[in-house]
Design an enzyme around this catalytic site. Structure first.
Site, short mmCIF file in Angstrom:
data_model
loop_
_atom_site.label_atom_id
_atom_site.label_comp_id
_atom_site.label_asym_id
_atom_site.label_seq_id
_atom_site.Cartn_x
_atom_site.Cartn_y
_atom_site.Cartn_z
N ASN A 111 79.22 89.33 13.90
CA ASN A 111 80.59 88.97 14.28
C ASN A 111 81.17 90.08 15.14
O ASN A 111 80.74 91.24 15.03
CB ASN A 111 81.46 88.81 13.02
CG ASN A 111 82.89 88.40 13.34
OD1 ASN A 111 83.12 87.56 14.21
ND2 ASN A 111 83.85 89.01 12.66
N HIS A 113 84.82 91.91 15.84
CA HIS A 113 86.15 92.01 15.25
C HIS A 113 86.99 92.98 16.09
O HIS A 113 86.50 94.06 16.45
CB HIS A 113 86.03 92.51 13.81
CG HIS A 113 87.36 92.58 13.11
ND1 HIS A 113 88.02 91.44 12.69
CD2 HIS A 113 88.14 93.62 12.80
CE1 HIS A 113 89.16 91.80 12.14
NE2 HIS A 113 89.27 93.12 12.19
N SER A 140 84.59 96.11 16.98
CA SER A 140 83.37 96.41 16.23
C SER A 140 82.50 95.17 16.17
O SER A 140 83.00 94.06 15.97
CB SER A 140 83.72 96.79 14.77
OG SER A 140 84.70 97.79 14.72
N ASP A 149 84.89 90.77 7.11
CA ASP A 149 84.82 91.93 8.01
C ASP A 149 84.27 93.19 7.34
O ASP A 149 84.71 94.30 7.64
CB ASP A 149 86.21 92.22 8.61
CG ASP A 149 86.77 91.03 9.38
OD1 ASP A 149 85.98 90.29 9.97
OD2 ASP A 149 88.00 90.84 9.37
#
Ligand code: GRF
Length: 282
Positions: A111, A113, A140, A149
């Site tokens: 992912n 973020h 990130s 996260d």
């Protein structure tokens, strides 16, 4: 890089998909180690789906409305597997994946973020960074785990916060870095994945219909309807089921990965029940 050796990427989006577009554009480079096999969304109206479809990329939309989360995720999972996806990039995907889904793709979901994790998990990251008086913000790329996260951070990029920045001006500056960082980190991740025999075996085995990973005697082993079709005999030896027993394949030294992938698929074919065989192997 030949398509056969590129890892197939599925991208999940919920909106405009500018990070998805950055990944698609990076995949056009001849030496990129990933190819975009599917762009999927929980929002049938997501602008990014149209953008991808216009460029000839397979797309899939499934609204979660009116169905249990498990059913919704099973449909996404099936679409990803049908497209041969081996790893997933979340790119502005605004839903928390269930532990069961994350477990099924363990270590193969990334992912991006918009904060310097572990700071500012969740939403409104830019406003929170400005409010806190931070001098730098950033983004990130991390591995997705069950917790929001929170997985291992693979790479970060920083941008300065200027006096007078609003959440919008800061977001725009961070976004430029997101588009640079995500393809770079994803490519590094895919290259490291390809170098690990077990990851390669895992990504070959687990895209076969009904395949699950179920360790036997502490060793990685792959089953379909609870019957083992491939297993690690030791760190350097894979065993695959054949019509009349087991075949050992050495993974040390020069490995013919196409032959290994075929052998795994054959193991699945001689093990899977008829109903799954109709769903097709590779
Ligand atoms: C990006 O800021 C990303 O970091 C966050 O959601 C936003 C998505 O933007 N996860 P886009 O859809 O990629 O343009």
């Amino acid at each position: 890089m030949a398509d056969a050796v590129r890892r197939k990427l599925g991208i999940l989006i919920s909106g405009r998909g500018s990070n998805m577009a950055a990944l698609v554009e990076a995949a056009a480079a001849p030496d990129c180690p990933f190819a975009v096999a599917l762009v999927a969304s929980d929002k049938p109206e997501a602008a990014g789906l149209t953008w991808a479809a216009e460029r000839g990329i397979a797309t899939f939309a499934q609204s979660p409305k009116g169905m249990p989360k498990a059913e919704y995720e099973a449909r996404i999972d099936t679409a990803l597997r049908d497209a041969g996806v081996e790893l997933i990039a979340l790119a502005g995907y605004m839903r928390l994946l269930s532990p069961a889904f994350v477990e099924r793709w363990a270590g193969r979901i990334l992912n991006i973020h918009p904060s310097l994790l572990p700071k500012y998990k969740g939403l409104d990251t830019h406003a929170r960074a400005i409010e806190a008086g931070d001098a730098v913000a950033g983004c990130s790329v991390h591995v997705v785990t069950e917790e929001l996260d929170a997985g291992a951070v693979l790479g970060q990029a920083e941008v300065p916060i200027h006096a007078g920045d609003t959440a919008e001006t800061l977001a725009a500056r961070v976004l430029v870095e997101e588009h640079r960082l995500y393809p770079q980190i994803l490519a590094e991740f895919v290259r490291s994945m390809t170098d690990q025999p077990l990851d390669r075996i895992r990504s070959t085995a687990l895209v076969l219909p009904g395949a699950e990973e179920a360790p036997t005697d502490g060793r990685p082993s792959f089953t379909v309807e609870h019957a083992v079709f491939a297993r690690m005999a030791d760190d350097n030896t894979l065993e695959v089921r054949t019509a009349d027993g087991w075949r050992s394949i050495a993974l040390a030294g020069e490995v013919d990965w196409t032959a290994v992938e075929d052998a795994i698929a054959h193991g699945w074919e001689v093990t899977a029940p008829a109903a799954l065989l109709e769903a097709g192997g590779r």
